[in-house]
Each structure stands twice: as structure tokens, then as C-alpha cells.
Design a protein around this motif. Structure first.
Motif, PDB file in Angstrom:
ATOM      1  N   PHE A  24       0.862  -1.188   0.000  1.00 19.51           N
ATOM      2  CA  PHE A  24       0.000   0.000   0.000  1.00 19.51           C
ATOM      3  C   PHE A  24       0.895   1.234   0.000  1.00 19.51           C
ATOM      4  O   PHE A  24       2.127   1.119   0.030  1.00 19.51           O
ATOM      5  N   TYR A  25       0.272   2.397  -0.056  1.00 20.09           N
ATOM      6  CA  TYR A  25       1.040   3.644   0.008  1.00 20.09           C
ATOM      7  C   TYR A  25       0.750   4.359   1.317  1.00 20.09           C
ATOM      8  O   TYR A  25      -0.405   4.447   1.721  1.00 20.09           O
ATOM      9  N   ILE A  26       1.786   4.859   1.960  1.00 23.84           N
ATOM     10  CA  ILE A  26       1.598   5.734   3.112  1.00 23.84           C
ATOM     11  C   ILE A  26       1.603   7.155   2.533  1.00 23.84           C
ATOM     12  O   ILE A  26       2.552   7.573   1.902  1.00 23.84           O
ATOM     13  N   THR A  27       0.476   7.839   2.676  1.00 26.60           N
ATOM     14  CA  THR A  27       0.238   9.060   1.901  1.00 26.60           C
ATOM     15  C   THR A  27      -0.068  10.251   2.799  1.00 26.60           C
ATOM     16  O   THR A  27      -0.626  10.106   3.880  1.00 26.60           O
ATOM     17  N   ARG A  28       0.286  11.406   2.298  1.00 27.13           N
ATOM     18  CA  ARG A  28      -0.032  12.659   2.994  1.00 27.13           C
ATOM     19  C   ARG A  28      -0.197  13.743   1.931  1.00 27.13           C
ATOM     20  O   ARG A  28       0.454  13.698   0.887  1.00 27.13           O
ATOM     21  N   PHE A  29      -1.057  14.735   2.186  1.00 27.28           N
ATOM     22  CA  PHE A  29      -1.225  15.848   1.254  1.00 27.28           C
ATOM     23  C   PHE A  29      -0.287  16.992   1.630  1.00 27.28           C
ATOM     24  O   PHE A  29      -0.089  17.269   2.813  1.00 27.28           O
ATOM     25  N   VAL A  30       0.227  17.665   0.613  1.00 31.48           N
ATOM     26  CA  VAL A  30       0.990  18.895   0.835  1.00 31.48           C
ATOM     27  C   VAL A  30       0.096  20.055   0.421  1.00 31.48           C
ATOM     28  O   VAL A  30      -0.460  20.051  -0.677  1.00 31.48           O
ATOM     29  N   VAL A  31      -0.071  21.026   1.311  1.00 31.84           N
ATOM     30  CA  VAL A  31      -1.005  22.126   1.073  1.00 31.84           C
ATOM     31  C   VAL A  31      -0.252  23.445   1.087  1.00 31.84           C
ATOM     32  O   VAL A  31       0.551  23.692   1.991  1.00 31.84           O
ATOM     33  N   SER A  32      -0.485  24.301   0.076  1.00 29.30           N
ATOM     34  CA  SER A  32       0.149  25.627   0.129  1.00 29.30           C
ATOM     35  C   SER A  32      -0.864  26.716   0.451  1.00 29.30           C
ATOM     36  O   SER A  32      -0.491  27.809   0.841  1.00 29.30           O
ATOM     37  N   CYS A  33      -2.158  26.447   0.294  1.00 32.08           N
ATOM     38  CA  CYS A  33      -3.179  27.452   0.615  1.00 32.08           C
ATOM     39  C   CYS A  33      -4.368  26.797   1.316  1.00 32.08           C
ATOM     40  O   CYS A  33      -4.640  27.032   2.474  1.00 32.08           O
ATOM     41  N   CYS A  34      -5.079  25.962   0.573  1.00 30.62           N
ATOM     42  CA  CYS A  34      -6.241  25.272   1.155  1.00 30.62           C
ATOM     43  C   CYS A  34      -6.408  23.923   0.458  1.00 30.62           C
ATOM     44  O   CYS A  34      -5.572  23.544  -0.361  1.00 30.62           O
ATOM     45  N   THR A  35      -7.489  23.234   0.763  1.00 28.34           N
ATOM     46  CA  THR A  35      -7.692  21.899   0.193  1.00 28.34           C
ATOM     47  C   THR A  35      -7.733  21.918  -1.339  1.00 28.34           C
ATOM     48  O   THR A  35      -7.470  20.897  -1.967  1.00 28.34           O
ATOM     49  N   ALA A  36      -8.032  23.083  -1.912  1.00 26.84           N
ATOM     50  CA  ALA A  36      -8.106  23.182  -3.374  1.00 26.84           C
ATOM     51  C   ALA A  36      -6.772  22.846  -4.038  1.00 26.84           C
ATOM     52  O   ALA A  36      -6.741  22.349  -5.161  1.00 26.84           O
ATOM     53  N   ASP A  37      -5.664  23.163  -3.372  1.00 25.32           N
ATOM     54  CA  ASP A  37      -4.369  22.926  -4.014  1.00 25.32           C
ATOM     55  C   ASP A  37      -3.620  21.741  -3.402  1.00 25.32           C
ATOM     56  O   ASP A  37      -2.447  21.522  -3.707  1.00 25.32           O
ATOM     57  N   ALA A  38      -4.294  20.972  -2.546  1.00 26.29           N
ATOM     58  CA  ALA A  38      -3.614  19.857  -1.874  1.00 26.29           C
ATOM     59  C   ALA A  38      -3.095  18.842  -2.896  1.00 26.29           C
ATOM     60  O   ALA A  38      -3.827  18.434  -3.788  1.00 26.29           O
ATOM     61  N   THR A  39      -1.827  18.481  -2.762  1.00 27.86           N
ATOM     62  CA  THR A  39      -1.216  17.509  -3.672  1.00 27.86           C
ATOM     63  C   THR A  39      -0.748  16.303  -2.859  1.00 27.86           C
ATOM     64  O   THR A  39      -0.045  16.465  -1.868  1.00 27.86           O
ATOM     65  N   PRO A  40      -1.138  15.081  -3.283  1.00 30.31           N
ATOM     66  CA  PRO A  40      -0.745  13.921  -2.480  1.00 30.31           C
ATOM     67  C   PRO A  40       0.690  13.484  -2.751  1.00 30.31           C
ATOM     68  O   PRO A  40       1.195  13.671  -3.850  1.00 30.31           O
ATOM     69  N   MET A  41       1.314  12.928  -1.750  1.00 26.02           N
ATOM     70  CA  MET A  41       2.607  12.280  -1.973  1.00 26.02           C
ATOM     71  C   MET A  41       2.605  10.998  -1.150  1.00 26.02           C
ATOM     72  O   MET A  41       2.015  10.923  -0.076  1.00 26.02           O
ATOM     73  N   GLY A  42       3.212   9.986  -1.699  1.00 22.03           N
ATOM     74  CA  GLY A  42       3.152   8.711  -0.989  1.00 22.03           C
ATOM     75  C   GLY A  42       4.364   7.856  -1.239  1.00 22.03           C
ATOM     76  O   GLY A  42       5.094   8.048  -2.215  1.00 22.03           O
ATOM     77  N   LEU A  43       4.582   6.900  -0.352  1.00 21.85           N
ATOM     78  CA  LEU A  43       5.671   5.956  -0.504  1.00 21.85           C
ATOM     79  C   LEU A  43       5.105   4.546  -0.364  1.00 21.85           C
ATOM     80  O   LEU A  43       4.280   4.284   0.513  1.00 21.85           O
ATOM     81  N   LYS A  44       5.560   3.681  -1.270  1.00 24.09           N
ATOM     82  CA  LYS A  44       5.050   2.310  -1.252  1.00 24.09           C
ATOM     83  C   LYS A  44       5.562   1.572  -0.014  1.00 24.09           C
ATOM     84  O   LYS A  44       6.737   1.696   0.343  1.00 24.09           O
ATOM     85  N   VAL A  45       4.641   0.845   0.613  1.00 26.79           N
ATOM     86  CA  VAL A  45       5.007   0.060   1.795  1.00 26.79           C
ATOM     87  C   VAL A  45       4.701  -1.408   1.497  1.00 26.79           C
ATOM     88  O   VAL A  45       3.606  -1.736   1.053  1.00 26.79           O
ATOM     89  N   LYS A  46       5.678  -2.270   1.706  1.00 30.29           N
ATOM     90  CA  LYS A  46       5.471  -3.714   1.489  1.00 30.29           C
ATOM     91  C   LYS A  46       4.892  -4.313   2.759  1.00 30.29           C
ATOM     92  O   LYS A  46       5.579  -4.394   3.786  1.00 30.29           O
ATOM     93  N   TYR A  47       3.614  -4.666   2.694  1.00 33.82           N
ATOM     94  CA  TYR A  47       2.973  -5.234   3.889  1.00 33.82           C
ATOM     95  C   TYR A  47       1.627  -5.830   3.496  1.00 33.82           C
ATOM     96  O   TYR A  47       0.882  -5.235   2.718  1.00 33.82           O
TER      97      TYR A  47
END
Lengths: 298, 223
Positions: free
Chosen positions: B151-174
Motif C-alpha cells: 500500500f502507500y503511506i500518503t499525505r497531502f501537501v497544502v500551500s493554501c487550502c484543500t483546493a491545491d492539496a497535492t498527495p505524496m506517498g511511498l510504497k510500503v510492502k505489507y
């Protein structure tokens, strides 16, 4: 079906509230400044001091944002106030289009975001100013300026001149302006949240390196996401690896001037025809600047 | 709306919607707006109040009722899937670096002082063990098939509000399917290891040494 629909609705609601809550303080600031201008600035003073030369007067309006650094949501009540205060509709349009870009906060954040290519901030501010002044000048040739605004707002202008200006007048103006603009922000934010949730961003991102399609895609993204001009440079920066530089510039010029949220709020004042003309002119200008940058800026 | 915003502010949930730099400004605006509306109510006899109701007012009222009824939640895997891109740089939020293989300068692994993101591509060789916090998303996020073993462990990066939230994630073997579900918030301690994916490309994956479910953080986004 319900298992998917309910979380999706919750997501749309989170996106919607994000837009509303982020815009809230800027609308309060815009309405407050607008109310103060309404109390302090006399129409006779404006008529006496505004330059008669249309090039000078529109250029002045294009620079007004330097002194009123509010983002686009806050500028709408201010532009409405300018029209009430006897500025021409075309001058208010110039202010409306220029102020979100030609202001110190946007300039600093663009400089910060593109700190390796500082000229981007200068190109943005100069092009934003030129586009706003040019569009304002085009509208200044409309003889009856009142045809550019809605009948309802024309009626507001007529009623306004009969009221005595005191603290009760200010409170009434604040209430009227706030509700008028804020409820249209609701409508705009609902549409923006729906489009954001339903159109995958990768559909638009897939054309990032194409010199023309990338510009159209970034303009579409700017139109849909409706983010604040003060920080949109950071958002543009996140696309810098996959999109052309011209498309990022088009986004940073188009987004602060026109988006779903702004158009919805501007309907309180301008006719549909005027808004369509403004949108068309801004789109064409943003595309031209983007194309020129893709060709000449390496 | 001002009441609602103040409620969110008091329950520390404004950061579910906007960048934390705006929280104070929004709270002050809501208080100011309430005070002005209170003045309008007190002096209502002296003020010409606009009372004409139209259909937009009903939309606003309906939305405010929904706002009160629907619990506040940050963005989830639905938006992550909507906004992710295959070309995105592989990043993960790093709460702390537990152990480094080779000692590195702080600036090499943390691009900015207030950021806790780590560009995995350049750092995988340098960092042995990390601790990351995020929510669970599946391979669908990067147009892959859902895989019960990763699966991916994911978090959003926000510069203003939810409108510009960009996800980033790293694959986890589990093998996660019987243990966790999508959008569960997890704290993962693990080792970043290079691995070859189904397309034959080398990518970094996190091999967990421990996974702990946690409640949704007060600050769910990265800035």
C-alpha cells in the motif's frame, strides 16, 4: 453505491469548505475597506481628481492594488465600491483584473516560489498590469458604461445616492455587501468543488510538455481550482517539472483574474455579456503571453 | 458561518481545510464578523437592512445546515487518487530519521527548514530507518491495481487550502488487507529499500519494522 457516494460527498464538502473558509477573511477585509471608502471618500472628490485622460486614469487604476493588497475575493467588494464612488465601470474592471497580480504580496510570493528564475515575478507583474489596463481601455470605449452592469446593481447605485453617510449607513453597507458577495461565493465554491472532485487532474497533466495544449490545460486548472492569487505561484511551482514555463505563466495570469469562484461573485455586479467578454479577452491574453514565453523564454 | 468557523477553530479543525498560516487570520475575521452582525442586530431599527430573499439564500442555508450535520474531515484517498500523477516525484513525510546509513547534512534530507518531506529518490541510499505518518491508500492512487501485499503511506501537501492539496506517498510492502483499511492513519517505522516494480523500474519501498494505527492528526497536511 452508497459506500462510494457518501465518502465522495464528504470529500466534495471538504473541498468546498476549504475554498469558503480560505476566502472568508479576504472578503471581510475587502468589505471593511469598501465600507470605509464609502464613508470617507466623497463622489465629488473622485469626479474632481480622477484624470480625464483615459490612458492615465486606467494606468492609475492598474496600480491601485499596490496600496490595497487584498486577493481577488476581497477586490470584488472594492470594485463595487469604486463604481458607487463614481469611478467608471471600465476603471473598476482594470482595478479588478490588475489588483490580484499587481500587489506586493503576490509579487513577493512569486519571487519566493521562483527564486531561481526571479524574472518570472517581474514578467508576471508587468504582463498582468498590461492585460488589465488594455482590457479596461477596451471597455472604456463603451459609451453607456451602465450597460456593462446588471439592472439590479444599477438600482443599488441609484438608491445609494439618497442615503445619509453615518455609522448606521456603514453597518447597512457592510451587511448588504457581505451577504451579496458571500452567497455568490457559495455558489462558485460548490461548482469548483464538484469539478475538482469529478475531473481527474491527470487528464489535464498528460499534456504538460505540449507548447499549446499545456497552456490550455493550465488555464483550465486555474479556472477550476480557484485558489488565491497570493500563493498560486507555489501551486504553479509544483507543476514546473511536467509543464512548460509558458503554461505556468498563463496559469499565474489567468487564475487571479478569472475562475469559477470569481465569475460567480462578479455576477452580483456585471452582466453575463460583460463577463463573457472579459473572460474571452483574459483567456486570449494569457494564451498569447504563454505562447511567447514558450517560444522565446528558455 | 462565522459561528461554524469559530467552532472549527475551537476544536482545532480549521487545519483540515486551510494552511495553518491562515488559522489565526480566519478566527479573527470570524470574531470581527460576529461583532459587526451583533451591532447590526442591536441597531436594526436605524439600519436599512436588505431583506429580499431569493433562491441563492436557500442554497446558502441548506449548505450551512449540511456543514453543521456533516462531521469535519480532512481529505482522503478519494482526492489522492484524483490528483496523483505517475510522474510525481516519490516523496514521503518523515517524522524522524531513526538511523542513517551514512551521516548526511540536515539540508540534504530536508529541503526546507519547516518541511518534513523527504525526496526518496536521492536519499534512499543515505537513510536506513525512518518513521513516517500518513493514511493508507492503495496502488489505485498511481493507476496500479490494488495489491494485497503493498500500500502507500500518503499525505497531502497544502500551500493554501484543500483546493491545491497535492498527495505524496511511498510504497510500503505489507499484507494489509485483513489488518487495515483505506484511509486509516498509521505510524510506520521502517527501512527504505530499492525494489523493482512490475514494469521493471527501480523504486524505493518502505519495509516496515512496526506499524501502529493512530487517530487523525490535528494537523493532517504538510506545508
Amino acid at each position: 453505491m452508497t459506500e462510494y457516494m457518501l465518502p465522495l460527498l464528504q470529500e466534495i464538502f471538504t473541498l468546498f469548505l476549504g475554498l469558503i473558509i480560505e476566502s472568508f477573511p479576504f472578503i471581510i477585509i475587502g468589505v471593511s475597506i469598501s465600507t470605509i471608502i464609502g464613508l470617507v471618500v466623497k463622489e465629488s472628490w473622485v469626479i474632481k481628481h480622477i484624470p480625464k485622460n483615459r490612458f492615465v486614469s486606467h494606468s492609475m487604476m492598474g496600480l491601485l492594488g499596490i496600496f490595497l493588497p487584498v486577493c481577488e475575493c476581497g477586490n470584488i467588494p472594492l470594485a463595487r465600491r469604486l463604481i458607487v464612488s463614481k469611478f467608471s465601470v471600465s476603471q473598476a474592471i482594470t482595478f479588478l483584473l490588475a489588483a490580484p497580480i499587481v500587489n506586493p504580496i503576490t509579487f513577493i510570493t512569486t519571487l519566493e516560489a521562483f527564486n531561481l528564475t526571479k524574472e518570472i515575478a517581474f514578467i508576471r507583474i508587468i504582463c498582468g498590469f498590461l492585460i488589465a489596463v488594455t482590457i479596461g481601455l477596451i471597455f472604456s470605449y463603451v459609451k453607456n458604461q451602465n450597460t456593462l452592469i446588471t439592472k439590479q446593481y444599477n438600482h443599488t447605485l441609484t438608491c445609494h445616492s439618497t442615503h445619509e453617510k453615518n455609522i448606521f449607513y456603514a453597518l447597512g453597507t457592510f451587511q448588504r455587501e457581505f451577504f451579496e458577495v458571500f452567497k455568490m461565493l457559495f455558489v462558485g465554491a460548490i461548482i469548483a468543488a464538484l469539478t475538482q472532485a469529478l475531473i481527474p487532474r491527470e487528464v489535464m497533466s498528460s499534456v504538460g510538455t505540449h507548447p499549446i495544449l499545456s497552456i490550455l490545460a493550465m488555464i483550465a486548472i486555474g479556472f477550476i481550482i480557484s485558489i488565491c492569487s497570493n500563493i498560486d505561484a507555489f501551486f504553479a511551482l509544483s507543476y514546473s517539472a511536467t509543464f512548460t514555463i509558458g503554461s505556468l505563466m498563463s496559469f499565474m495570469l489567468f487564475g487571479p483574474m478569472i475562475d469559477i469562484k470569481i465569475l460567480s461573485m462578479l455576477r452580483t455586479t456585471f452582466t453575463k455579456k460583460t463577463l463573457m467578454q472579459i473572460t474571452l479577452l483574459v483567456t486570449v491574453s494569457a494564451i498569447i503571453v504563454g505562447l511567447l514565453m514558450n517560444i522565446y523564454y528558455v | 458561518m462565522s459561528n461554524y468557523i469559530l467552532g472549527l477553530s475551537l476544536s482545532n479543525k480549521l487545519s483540515f481545510y486551510v494552511h495553518k498560516r491562515y488559522v489565526l487570520m480566519i478566527t479573527i475575521s470570524a470574531i470581527f464578523c460576529l461583532l459587526v452582525l451583533l451591532c447590526i442586530f442591536i441597531f436594526r431599527k436605524h439600519i436599512h437592512i436588505h431583506e429580499k430573499v431569493n433562491k441563492t439564500d436557500f442554497i446558502v442555508i441548506a449548505v450551512i445546515i449540511c456543514a453543521i450535520m456533516i462531521p469535519a474531515k480532512p481529505l482522503t484517498s478519494i482526492t489522492a487518487k484524483q490528483r496523483s500523477s505517475k510522474d510525481q516525484e516519490q516523496k514521503v513525510n518523515v517524522e524522524r530519521i531513526v538511523e542513517e546509513t551514512k551521516p548526511t547534512k540536515k539540508s540534504e534530507i530536508k529541503p526546507t527548514e519547516d518541511s518534513t518531506t523527504l525526496t526518496v529518490k536521492n536519499s534512499a541510499e543515505k537513510i536506513k530507518e525512518i518513521e513516517a505518518i500518513g493514511f493508507l491508500t492503495t496502488g489505485e492512487m498511481f493507476s496500479e491495481k490494488e495489491n494485497p501485499e503493498e500500500f502507500y503511506i500518503t499525505r497531502f501537501v497544502v500551500s493554501c487550502c484543500t483546493a491545491d492539496a497535492t498527495p505524496m506517498g511511498l510504497k510500503v510492502k505489507y499484507k494489509w488487507q485483513n489488518v487495515f483499511k483505506k484511509d486509516d492513519w498509521l505510524k510506520i517505522k521502517g527501512i527504505i529499500t530499492p525494489s523493482t516494480n512490475s514494469e521493471g523500474k527501480t523504486e524505493s519501498v518502505l519495509i516496515p519494522t512496526s506499524i501502529t494505527p493512530i487517530p487523525t492528526p490535528e494537523d493532517p497536511y504538510l506545508y
